[in-house]
Design a protein around this motif. Structure first.
Motif, PDB file in Angstrom:
ATOM      1  N   ILE A 136      53.401  72.454  19.442  1.00  0.00           N
ATOM      2  CA  ILE A 136      53.796  71.439  18.811  1.00  0.00           C
ATOM      3  C   ILE A 136      54.363  70.194  19.708  1.00  0.00           C
ATOM      4  N   SER A 137      54.875  70.399  20.942  1.00  0.00           N
ATOM      5  CA  SER A 137      55.201  69.465  21.779  1.00  0.00           C
ATOM      6  C   SER A 137      53.782  68.815  22.170  1.00  0.00           C
ATOM      7  N   GLN A 138      52.899  69.440  22.777  1.00  0.00           N
ATOM      8  CA  GLN A 138      52.100  69.190  23.528  1.00  0.00           C
ATOM      9  C   GLN A 138      51.055  68.077  22.360  1.00  0.00           C
ATOM     10  N   TYR A 139      50.829  68.941  20.816  1.00  0.00           N
ATOM     11  CA  TYR A 139      50.025  68.103  20.168  1.00  0.00           C
ATOM     12  C   TYR A 139      50.975  66.631  20.010  1.00  0.00           C
ATOM     13  N   TRP A 140      52.257  66.433  19.782  1.00  0.00           N
ATOM     14  CA  TRP A 140      52.945  65.516  19.053  1.00  0.00           C
ATOM     15  C   TRP A 140      52.770  64.194  20.387  1.00  0.00           C
ATOM     16  N   ILE A 141      52.658  64.564  21.813  1.00  0.00           N
ATOM     17  CA  ILE A 141      52.307  63.486  22.637  1.00  0.00           C
ATOM     18  C   ILE A 141      50.983  63.101  22.631  1.00  0.00           C
ATOM     19  N   ALA A 142      50.037  64.247  22.673  1.00  0.00           N
ATOM     20  CA  ALA A 142      48.762  63.940  22.896  1.00  0.00           C
ATOM     21  C   ALA A 142      47.954  63.141  21.541  1.00  0.00           C
ATOM     22  N   SER A 143      48.726  63.312  20.357  1.00  0.00           N
ATOM     23  CA  SER A 143      48.241  62.767  19.152  1.00  0.00           C
ATOM     24  C   SER A 143      48.621  61.384  19.240  1.00  0.00           C
TER      25      SER A 143
ATOM     26  N   PRO B 262      44.036  61.035  26.926  1.00  0.00           N
ATOM     27  CA  PRO B 262      44.324  62.506  26.832  1.00  0.00           C
ATOM     28  C   PRO B 262      44.858  63.253  28.204  1.00  0.00           C
ATOM     29  N   GLU B 263      44.231  62.871  29.165  1.00  0.00           N
ATOM     30  CA  GLU B 263      44.844  63.441  30.626  1.00  0.00           C
ATOM     31  C   GLU B 263      46.148  62.944  30.872  1.00  0.00           C
ATOM     32  N   PHE B 264      46.380  61.471  30.738  1.00  0.00           N
ATOM     33  CA  PHE B 264      47.595  60.996  30.934  1.00  0.00           C
ATOM     34  C   PHE B 264      48.678  61.635  29.971  1.00  0.00           C
ATOM     35  N   ALA B 265      48.187  61.737  28.838  1.00  0.00           N
ATOM     36  CA  ALA B 265      49.051  62.395  27.563  1.00  0.00           C
ATOM     37  C   ALA B 265      49.442  63.702  27.914  1.00  0.00           C
ATOM     38  N   ASN B 266      48.661  64.537  28.807  1.00  0.00           N
ATOM     39  CA  ASN B 266      48.975  65.782  28.989  1.00  0.00           C
ATOM     40  C   ASN B 266      50.185  65.818  30.174  1.00  0.00           C
ATOM     41  N   GLY B 267      50.008  64.872  30.922  1.00  0.00           N
ATOM     42  CA  GLY B 267      50.709  64.897  32.263  1.00  0.00           C
ATOM     43  C   GLY B 267      52.076  64.195  31.584  1.00  0.00           C
ATOM     44  N   LEU B 268      52.116  63.443  30.621  1.00  0.00           N
ATOM     45  CA  LEU B 268      53.568  63.045  30.194  1.00  0.00           C
ATOM     46  C   LEU B 268      54.040  64.281  29.316  1.00  0.00           C
ATOM     47  N   PHE B 269      53.437  65.090  28.530  1.00  0.00           N
ATOM     48  CA  PHE B 269      53.943  66.240  27.864  1.00  0.00           C
ATOM     49  C   PHE B 269      54.728  67.046  29.058  1.00  0.00           C
TER      50      PHE B 269
END
Length: 261
Positions: A175-182, A188-195
């Motif tokens: 859920i945490s990864q989806y919430w930031i990526a969405s 998407p790559e930067f979002a994964n880094g933020l997660f």
């Protein structure tokens, strides 16, 4: 599944080594595991050249989006709620459930196996209804914390509770990864880094605050710390949902105006 397995199964293995030999040997075990992981990455992770490169400026520009920051704070508090309690699970089982070190290790293994199941559950529920899944998550984990508080002294019920807890542990990662990526699908790559970054910050905050509660009010108070973080996560989840709904309505209204014109 691999990440969750490494995070969760590593705890009972280390606990067993520390109880059987020493903390130093447990740390040596982790050093060896890190070395094996490093070699495995070098040998088996394939090279994946970038086809379309996003500029640093384009990726950093997503930080201007309020919906991203609402998502980040929600993820921080979700991880704080999870690890503010999980960090002290072994101690809780020792002091409150009053079970042996071997039984604690068994319960932690059950927790780890359940987390593998939780990854599959998390992916399934997010696919069916992502928003409902995210909103429901803090309430589900909060219910488990209530059960732990009420039935923590009973060994048999704790086996079942640990199973449910392990499943929700992994669902929280999904859920945490989806919430930031969405929130920022264009990066998407930067979002994964933020997660990873803000998820780790949540772990740090949760563990520290849980430790403060423990030292000040006793081991059961870590459940209170986790619950408070869950309440904060609900606030930011609902704020994001409100913003998303408002933007969606505005977009639909704009389309109607354009069509009428």
């Amino acid at each position: 599944m691999g990440v969750s397995a490494g995070m969760v199964i590593g705890v009972p293995i280390t606990t067993f080594i520390a109880n059987a030999t020493s903390v130093e040997n447990a740390l040596i075990f982790f050093a060896v595991m890190n070395a094996i992981a490093f070699i495995g990455i070098l040998l088996f992770v394939p090279s994946m050249p970038v086809k379309e490169r996003n500029s640093y400026g384009a990726q950093l520009s997503v930080l201007k989006k309020p919906i991203l920051w609402l998502s980040i704070f929600a993820v921080i508090f979700i991880n704080a709620a999870i690890f503010g309690v999980y960090t002290y699970l072994a101690e809780y089982l020792k002091i409150i459930t009053k079970i042996s070190g071997e039984t604690i290790s068994l319960m932690l293994v059950i927790f780890g196996v359940a987390s593998l199941i939780g990854n599959l559950v998390g992916g399934t529920i997010l696919t069916k209804n992502a928003i409902k899944s995210v909103v429901s998550y803090p309430f589900a984990l909060g219910a488990v914390y209530i059960l732990v508080f009420l039935m923590g002294t009973l060994t048999a019920p704790m086996f079942i509770i640990i199973l449910l807890w392990g499943i929700l542990f992994a669902v929280g990662n999904n859920i945490s990864q989806y919430w930031i990526a969405s929130a920022v699908p264009e990066a998407p790559e930067f979002a994964n880094g933020l997660f990873l970054a803000f998820g780790s910050l949540g772990i740090t905050i949760g563990s520290a605050v849980g430790g403060m509660f423990l030292s000040g009010m006793g081991i059961q108070s870590v459940l209170l710390a986790g619950t408070l973080f869950l309440i904060l996560s609900i606030v930011f989840i609902l704020l994001r949902n409100t913003m998303y709904s408002s933007k969606k309505q505005l977009s639909q209204h704009s389309m109607k105006v354009a069509n009428n014109s």
